[in-house]
Design a protein around this motif. Sequence first.
Motif, PDB file in Angstrom:
ATOM      1  N   TYR B  66       0.857  -1.182   0.000  1.00 44.00           N
ATOM      2  CA  TYR B  66       0.000   0.000   0.000  1.00 44.00           C
ATOM      3  C   TYR B  66       0.891   1.228   0.000  1.00 44.00           C
ATOM      4  O   TYR B  66       2.047   1.185   0.422  1.00 44.00           O
ATOM      5  CB  TYR B  66      -0.959   0.000   1.199  1.00 44.00           C
ATOM      6  N   GLU B  67       0.322   2.320  -0.522  1.00 41.69           N
ATOM      7  CA  GLU B  67       1.146   3.518  -0.676  1.00 41.69           C
ATOM      8  C   GLU B  67       0.792   4.604   0.324  1.00 41.69           C
ATOM      9  O   GLU B  67       1.427   5.653   0.327  1.00 41.69           O
ATOM     10  CB  GLU B  67       1.038   4.073  -2.101  1.00 41.69           C
ATOM     11  N   PHE B  68      -0.211   4.380   1.145  1.00 43.54           N
ATOM     12  CA  PHE B  68      -0.495   5.399   2.170  1.00 43.54           C
ATOM     13  C   PHE B  68      -1.149   4.738   3.374  1.00 43.54           C
ATOM     14  O   PHE B  68      -1.714   3.643   3.274  1.00 43.54           O
ATOM     15  CB  PHE B  68      -1.344   6.534   1.601  1.00 43.54           C
ATOM     16  N   GLU B  69      -1.017   5.391   4.530  1.00 44.45           N
ATOM     17  CA  GLU B  69      -1.376   4.681   5.753  1.00 44.45           C
ATOM     18  C   GLU B  69      -2.825   4.870   6.151  1.00 44.45           C
ATOM     19  O   GLU B  69      -3.264   4.302   7.137  1.00 44.45           O
ATOM     20  CB  GLU B  69      -0.437   5.029   6.907  1.00 44.45           C
ATOM     21  N   ASN B  70      -3.597   5.622   5.373  1.00 43.32           N
ATOM     22  CA  ASN B  70      -4.998   5.776   5.713  1.00 43.32           C
ATOM     23  C   ASN B  70      -5.908   4.848   4.904  1.00 43.32           C
ATOM     24  O   ASN B  70      -7.116   5.004   4.895  1.00 43.32           O
ATOM     25  CB  ASN B  70      -5.423   7.239   5.594  1.00 43.32           C
ATOM     26  N   VAL B  71      -5.316   3.865   4.237  1.00 39.07           N
ATOM     27  CA  VAL B  71      -6.126   2.833   3.588  1.00 39.07           C
ATOM     28  C   VAL B  71      -6.871   2.071   4.693  1.00 39.07           C
ATOM     29  O   VAL B  71      -6.320   1.830   5.772  1.00 39.07           O
ATOM     30  CB  VAL B  71      -5.225   1.908   2.719  1.00 39.07           C
ATOM     31  N   PRO B  72      -8.171   1.747   4.481  1.00 38.92           N
ATOM     32  CA  PRO B  72      -8.938   1.124   5.571  1.00 38.92           C
ATOM     33  C   PRO B  72      -8.305  -0.194   6.028  1.00 38.92           C
ATOM     34  O   PRO B  72      -8.000  -1.053   5.211  1.00 38.92           O
ATOM     35  CB  PRO B  72     -10.320   0.885   4.943  1.00 38.92           C
ATOM     36  N   LEU B  73      -8.137  -0.312   7.342  1.00 39.38           N
ATOM     37  CA  LEU B  73      -7.545  -1.527   7.924  1.00 39.38           C
ATOM     38  C   LEU B  73      -8.323  -2.779   7.526  1.00 39.38           C
ATOM     39  O   LEU B  73      -7.730  -3.818   7.240  1.00 39.38           O
ATOM     40  CB  LEU B  73      -7.569  -1.428   9.447  1.00 39.38           C
ATOM     41  N   ASP B  74      -9.657  -2.652   7.500  1.00 34.14           N
ATOM     42  CA  ASP B  74     -10.466  -3.836   7.179  1.00 34.14           C
ATOM     43  C   ASP B  74     -10.163  -4.334   5.764  1.00 34.14           C
ATOM     44  O   ASP B  74     -10.148  -5.530   5.513  1.00 34.14           O
ATOM     45  CB  ASP B  74     -11.964  -3.516   7.301  1.00 34.14           C
ATOM     46  N   SER B  75      -9.923  -3.398   4.850  1.00 32.02           N
ATOM     47  CA  SER B  75      -9.616  -3.795   3.475  1.00 32.02           C
ATOM     48  C   SER B  75      -8.285  -4.537   3.423  1.00 32.02           C
ATOM     49  O   SER B  75      -8.137  -5.539   2.722  1.00 32.02           O
ATOM     50  CB  SER B  75      -9.535  -2.557   2.570  1.00 32.02           C
ATOM     51  N   VAL B  76      -7.312  -4.023   4.164  1.00 29.50           N
ATOM     52  CA  VAL B  76      -5.990  -4.645   4.154  1.00 29.50           C
ATOM     53  C   VAL B  76      -6.066  -6.021   4.821  1.00 29.50           C
ATOM     54  O   VAL B  76      -5.458  -6.985   4.355  1.00 29.50           O
ATOM     55  CB  VAL B  76      -4.962  -3.726   4.834  1.00 29.50           C
ATOM     56  N   ARG B  77      -6.845  -6.124   5.887  1.00 26.04           N
ATOM     57  CA  ARG B  77      -7.009  -7.432   6.544  1.00 26.04           C
ATOM     58  C   ARG B  77      -7.698  -8.417   5.600  1.00 26.04           C
ATOM     59  O   ARG B  77      -7.350  -9.594   5.555  1.00 26.04           O
ATOM     60  CB  ARG B  77      -7.824  -7.277   7.835  1.00 26.04           C
ATOM     61  N   TYR B  78      -8.675  -7.926   4.876  1.00 25.32           N
ATOM     62  CA  TYR B  78      -9.386  -8.778   3.904  1.00 25.32           C
ATOM     63  C   TYR B  78      -8.398  -9.315   2.861  1.00 25.32           C
ATOM     64  O   TYR B  78      -8.365 -10.509   2.566  1.00 25.32           O
ATOM     65  CB  TYR B  78     -10.494  -7.944   3.243  1.00 25.32           C
ATOM     66  N   LEU B  79      -7.574  -8.412   2.337  1.00 27.58           N
ATOM     67  CA  LEU B  79      -6.568  -8.825   1.344  1.00 27.58           C
ATOM     68  C   LEU B  79      -5.592  -9.830   1.947  1.00 27.58           C
ATOM     69  O   LEU B  79      -5.209 -10.808   1.299  1.00 27.58           O
ATOM     70  CB  LEU B  79      -5.796  -7.601   0.842  1.00 27.58           C
ATOM     71  N   VAL B  85       0.517  -9.670   2.359  1.00 30.32           N
ATOM     72  CA  VAL B  85       0.481  -8.209   2.349  1.00 30.32           C
ATOM     73  C   VAL B  85       1.664  -7.693   3.157  1.00 30.32           C
ATOM     74  O   VAL B  85       1.874  -8.093   4.303  1.00 30.32           O
ATOM     75  CB  VAL B  85      -0.832  -7.667   2.963  1.00 30.32           C
ATOM     76  N   TYR B  86       2.466  -6.844   2.554  1.00 28.72           N
ATOM     77  CA  TYR B  86       3.608  -6.202   3.231  1.00 28.72           C
ATOM     78  C   TYR B  86       3.571  -4.730   2.951  1.00 28.72           C
ATOM     79  O   TYR B  86       3.214  -4.340   1.842  1.00 28.72           O
ATOM     80  CB  TYR B  86       4.938  -6.769   2.727  1.00 28.72           C
ATOM     81  N   PRO B  87       4.008  -3.886   3.876  1.00 28.55           N
ATOM     82  CA  PRO B  87       4.391  -4.161   5.255  1.00 28.55           C
ATOM     83  C   PRO B  87       3.236  -4.784   6.048  1.00 28.55           C
ATOM     84  O   PRO B  87       2.071  -4.671   5.636  1.00 28.55           O
ATOM     85  CB  PRO B  87       4.749  -2.771   5.796  1.00 28.55           C
ATOM     86  N   PRO B  88       3.554  -5.426   7.193  1.00 31.62           N
ATOM     87  CA  PRO B  88       2.543  -6.147   7.945  1.00 31.62           C
ATOM     88  C   PRO B  88       1.416  -5.237   8.438  1.00 31.62           C
ATOM     89  O   PRO B  88       1.631  -4.061   8.731  1.00 31.62           O
ATOM     90  CB  PRO B  88       3.316  -6.743   9.125  1.00 31.62           C
ATOM     91  N   VAL B  89       0.225  -5.795   8.512  1.00 32.81           N
ATOM     92  CA  VAL B  89      -0.955  -5.031   8.930  1.00 32.81           C
ATOM     93  C   VAL B  89      -0.735  -4.408  10.307  1.00 32.81           C
ATOM     94  O   VAL B  89      -1.211  -3.299  10.577  1.00 32.81           O
ATOM     95  CB  VAL B  89      -2.193  -5.959   8.937  1.00 32.81           C
ATOM     96  N   SER B  90       0.032  -5.088  11.157  1.00 37.82           N
ATOM     97  CA  SER B  90       0.263  -4.554  12.511  1.00 37.82           C
ATOM     98  C   SER B  90       0.971  -3.198  12.456  1.00 37.82           C
ATOM     99  O   SER B  90       0.701  -2.315  13.278  1.00 37.82           O
ATOM    100  CB  SER B  90       1.094  -5.543  13.331  1.00 37.82           C
ATOM    101  N   ALA B  91       1.863  -3.015  11.488  1.00 36.70           N
ATOM    102  CA  ALA B  91       2.578  -1.744  11.365  1.00 36.70           C
ATOM    103  C   ALA B  91       1.632  -0.657  10.870  1.00 36.70           C
ATOM    104  O   ALA B  91       1.638   0.479  11.359  1.00 36.70           O
ATOM    105  CB  ALA B  91       3.762  -1.889  10.402  1.00 36.70           C
ATOM    106  N   LEU B  92       0.796  -1.027   9.911  1.00 33.59           N
ATOM    107  CA  LEU B  92      -0.197  -0.082   9.394  1.00 33.59           C
ATOM    108  C   LEU B  92      -1.118   0.367  10.522  1.00 33.59           C
ATOM    109  O   LEU B  92      -1.371   1.561  10.715  1.00 33.59           O
ATOM    110  CB  LEU B  92      -0.999  -0.773   8.284  1.00 33.59           C
ATOM    111  N   GLU B  93      -1.584  -0.605  11.299  1.00 24.85           N
ATOM    112  CA  GLU B  93      -2.507  -0.313  12.394  1.00 24.85           C
ATOM    113  C   GLU B  93      -1.855   0.633  13.402  1.00 24.85           C
ATOM    114  O   GLU B  93      -2.495   1.565  13.901  1.00 24.85           O
ATOM    115  CB  GLU B  93      -2.909  -1.639  13.067  1.00 24.85           C
TER     116      GLU B  93
END
Lengths: 359, 359
Positions: B66-79, B85-93
């Motif tokens: 992903y290229e920005f950190e305000n992408v919805p967490l639920d979408s990234v978790r779904y993917l 998915v990298y970087p890890p969802v935990s870092a995004l969160e």
Amino acid sequence: MVVGICGGGQLARMLALAAHPMGIRTLVLDPAGDACAALVTKHLHGAFDDEALLDELADASDVVTYEFENVPLDSVRYLARKVPVYPPVSALEATQDRFGEKNLFRELGIETPGFTAVSSQPELESAIQEIGLPSVLKTRRMGYDGKGQLILKEAADVEGAWERLGGVPAILEAFVSFDREVSSIAVRSRDGEINVYPLSENLHGDGILKTATSKPHDPIKPLAQDYATRLLEHFDYVGVLALEFFQVGDRLLANEFAPRVHNSGHWTIEGAQTSQFENHLRAVAGLALGSTEPVEHTVMINCIGEIPPLDAVMKVRCAHLHDYAKAFKPGRKVGHITVRSSDPDYLKQVTADICNLQG
Amino acid sequence: MVVGICGGGQLARMLALAAHPMGIRTLVLDPAGDACAALVTKHLHGAFDDEALLDELADASDVVTYEFENVPLDSVRYLARKVPVYPPVSALEATQDRFGEKNLFRELGIETPGFTAVSSQPELESAIQEIGLPSVLKTRRMGYDGKGQLILKEAADVEGAWERLGGVPAILEAFVSFDREVSSIAVRSRDGEINVYPLSENLHGDGILKTATSKPHDPIKPLAQDYATRLLEHFDYVGVLALEFFQVGDRLLANEFAPRVHNSGHWTIEGAQTSQFENHLRAVAGLALGSTEPVEHTVMINCIGEIPPLDAVMKVRCAHLHDYAKAFKPGRKVGHITVRSSDPDYLKQVTADICNLQG
């Protein structure tokens, strides 16, 4: 600013990739459905002599250029009546006949190997008397990457050679026992500004360029630059031009020139302040040229037939892959790898490593 | 290898441009019809929470980033349930809540300015007692480029400030009278290899990054590198991470981190052996990392609102334009210009010249 490009191969692809960050749009005309530039820019799909497509290219472009010298002259002339075309058609025309090209070198005071035109087997035989053996018999037109030429080493090779080459107009050139092959990549703007890159030192095998190494501050560069400048000024040239030489002692014998970005200048992407692709675009678009000063030392290794596994390439320190997204095929240039380092010794060692990767 | 990207702005565009030469295909998902990455790669056009599009992205990709950190967490978790998915969802969160982010810095021994959570005006008033004035009140979520924050200089500014910020969960941070702002751009591979770029020295204006300068061999780099490494290892991170600091004497106070390629690392395209974009791709694709060693000195100047005339930019010696192909709009980042030189003094002079071009 939109730059149209005749041809959609790897040179057009690298032009398009250089154009995007400059805010310059490109589009390519190419008969191949799988033209590799099509992945990075707009593709007009059809023949170079399709007038409707040529019209479309001209209408969509502020300026048109070409990525290879065997594009039909008539097509380029047709385009030039509708839109500025750079480099000038006269330069393109001059490269399409090896005999005329060598004569031009001679007229401009650019030294060449001995040569003479040959249009029959008897003419070949008398040419051998003049030029001697070994020598190289080349078609006057449509040769590239060592295709369309025969090396004549001894009298037996001469027998029937003109027919073997195809019975077409040819040129016999003295075989040069050179110290090395070098090329000069130069660029001229619409305003007549000229910038010349550091010399490239080139190694060929089977008639195909294998490696090109940047040679910052090479002692023979001033002569190469002088010769390139004569050509650029003769044509009132605009764009990048590549001039290939055989070096013998402190002499440079011109072999041929290409009115376009050139394989021996691919190292400029990493190894010069401004790449040959960006500078070609700057020139044809009427912009100021970028600096051609070297950035560290670089060597470019062509990937011929195939690209080594991505994982292996990425492990080579300071290697930069350029994958052309072309189907692998023996003898085909499908990518190149440039290594950049402040240490020229590292480049020597790593070149061997990369050649080994290619098997 | 296909890398899917959530977001199709300039960061995705520069990732795609870096991917082409590596033979890596990209595609982007972005709700904007005019997403600027769409000119250089495939665009899935629609909302980040459109499950059909997320399915299409996952199916077409070997890995997603992903290229920005305000992408919805639920979408990234779904993917992430369908494709790595990298970087890890935990870092995004962790970056989506400023208070949690600052607490994490503290847990990892990374120094920060004083801070405390604030969820009401009375909480703000008691927080002021603890943190003092001047201080900065920031929303915990969805801030960027100076948006979602208020600087509180004196008691009068505090009155009603929590409501003025939107009456949302917030964080009060001590205002740091820093010597300079710097950031550390670091990358970690799937194998745990870590490379860290030379420090970036950053100048902001109106909350937006104006210039970033590479600082090869900066004496405080080891501390910045240590802090970045703690974060990378904490998350078992894969990809590029940017960590921004205030420097006060020989201390670095962490401000925030971004789990992505970062504006303050754009100079790496010209100023490092391997750009942050290529290294991010190498990391998420499971390849070996490229060298982060500097190449000469560089300064990056953001083009905010508009890009100066192409002709004027091209006349600046050693300037490299990166036009994002975005519509001009006040306050919007529409491109950047990097100048590379072996002479750091030239960079100081030319930065002023380029800022003047922007009027």
